[in-house]
Structures are given as C-alpha cells and as structure tokens.
Enzyme design. Structure first.
Site: not given
Ligand code: 13P
Length: 244
Positions: A11, A205, A227
């Site tokens: 994402n 995360s 991320g």
């Molecule tokens: P992070 O991996 O940046 O924490 O985001 C998770 C997320 O919202 C995926 O949809």
C-alpha cells in the site's frame, strides 16, 4: 519456514510518481526468479499510477489494486471520486476498502459496506481493513470492535470468496509497534471464526526485521505493507525472509 500461499500487498498510500516506477524493475526480476514458493504480490499505488503499473506488470504475475473507490458503480456527478468500474478499466484487480486512514476521515461502516458491495459487483477483489484504536485496545474491547466492523462492513454479503480481510490495529500503523505474537495469533483466529474460510492478512509496521517473527504466526495469510513497501529492496527482503 512457511509453505503457505501468502499475499503481500504493497500500500503506497499518497506516495509515488512516474519516476518511482523505475525502482520496480528489480521487483519484476525478483518475482521472475523467485520460484521457491507460491505467493501473490499486489501493488496498490495512488490511482494516478494504476494504469502505468498494470502495463508494467502485463507479463508477470504481479497484480495491481486501488486504495479506495466510490460506492456508486455507475458514473455520476461526484467531483473528485472514481468508482470500481473505472479502476477495473485501467487494470486494477483489487481495491483496499475500510482503511483506518479513510475511516478517520469519516468513512463509516455503512459506507464501507456499500463500497464493498459495489466493488464485488464490478468483479474486483476486496482487501477489507479492520482494526482497533489504542484506546479500544486499552479498554480491552478489541474483539467487540472487530466483530462490529465485520458485521456491519460485510452486512448482507453472502459470497465472501473475493474478500481478503486485513487486520490493521490503528495503533500499529506507521508507529513501529506490532502486536505480541500470542495476541496476534488469537485475534487472527477470532477473525477467522467470524468469517469462515477467510484469508486474513496482518498490516501495521511490517518491515524486513519484524517479518522474522511475524512469519511464524501460522494463521496469517499475508501482509499489508505500507511504508516498507515503497522501497523495493525492503519489500523483496520481506518476501524472501517469509520463506526462509
Ligand atoms: P505501515 O506499514 O506504514 O505501518 O502502514 C500499514 C498500512 O496502513 C498498510 O495499509
């Protein structure tokens, strides 16, 4: 080591432009070569990149998804919105719905339910996100919150075979924190008892370090990665380590 068919969903949120696409060449090479296990990689870029990405992945088994869509599958006067038909038309096979970042902007369960119905009707697969906030976790009402999101979000949807559920605790998104292994196992099991036969992904995360412990939770069917998915090396590392 897992032997399961796993989903890896990237994402990208509101990141990425046409120049970013060059960084995906190494992912394509990796997917071609990594025949070790069966897995499905799905990129969910901003809408502006759905079409370029699906062209790039034309001859390779990487799918593309959108990050949201309107609840109306027909064309209409909805300034700034795109619907499931439009995203399918430019190459998306999946759509993320119910993401907490959109719930925080005011999307409620009823709206999410109508979006899911519209996407399924159009022939898209849905990545349906659910998750509790930190406050709800502290109040120990995680199960209640998830059950409510599931009941309302999937209300009157009989055939759920095109729905993947992504459990994303709101407090774990972008925070560097992940749930305890035992808690995560129990929560995923709870979701699977609520939605029989569902594939359940974990998101929040996920990175190329914590994947070493996350991959051991054997009722997880894949990962929704924010991320860390913007960096091709990190994403490749996550996939490799899942199977090591
Ligand atoms: P992070 O991996 O940046 O924490 O985001 C998770 C997320 O919202 C995926 O949809």
């Amino acid at each position: 080591m897992t032997n399961k068919y796993m989903y890896f969903v990237a994402n990208w949120k509101m990141f990425g432009d046409l120049r970013t696409l060059n960084t995906l060449k190494k992912v394509i090479t990796f997917v071609k070569k990594f025949k070790k296990k069966k897995f499905k990689l799905i990129y969910c870029p901003p809408s502006t990149l759905i079409n370029p990405l699906s062209k790039m992945f034309k001859n390779i088994s990487i799918d593309v998804g959108a990050q949201n869509c309107h609840s109306n599958a027909n064309y209409g006067a909805y300034t700034g919105h795109i619907n499931s038909k439009m995203i399918k038309g430019v190459g998306a096979k999946y759509v993320i719905l119910g993401h907490s970042e959109n719930r925080q902007l005011g999307e409620n369960d009823k709206l999410i339910n109508s979006k899911i119905k519209s996407a399924i009707k159009t022939g898209l697969k849905v990545i349906f996100c659910i998750g509790e906030t930190l406050k709800e976790k502290r109040k120990k009402i995680t199960k209640k919150v998830l059950a409510n999101q599931i009941n309302k979000g999937l209300n009157k949807i009989k055939n759920k075979k095109n729905i993947l559920i992504a459990y994303e605790p709101v407090w774990a998104i972008g925070s560097g924190m992940i749930p305890k292994e035992s808690d995560l196992f129990k929560t995923i099991n709870f979701i699977k008892t609520k939605v029989k036969g569902a594939k359940v992904l974990y998101g929040g995360s996920v990175n190329n370090k914590n994947i070493i412990s996350l991959k051991n939770i054997d009722n997880i069917d894949g990962f929704l990665i924010g991320g860390a998915s913007q960096n091709s090396n990190n994403l490749i590392d996550i996939i490799k380590k899942t199977y090591n």
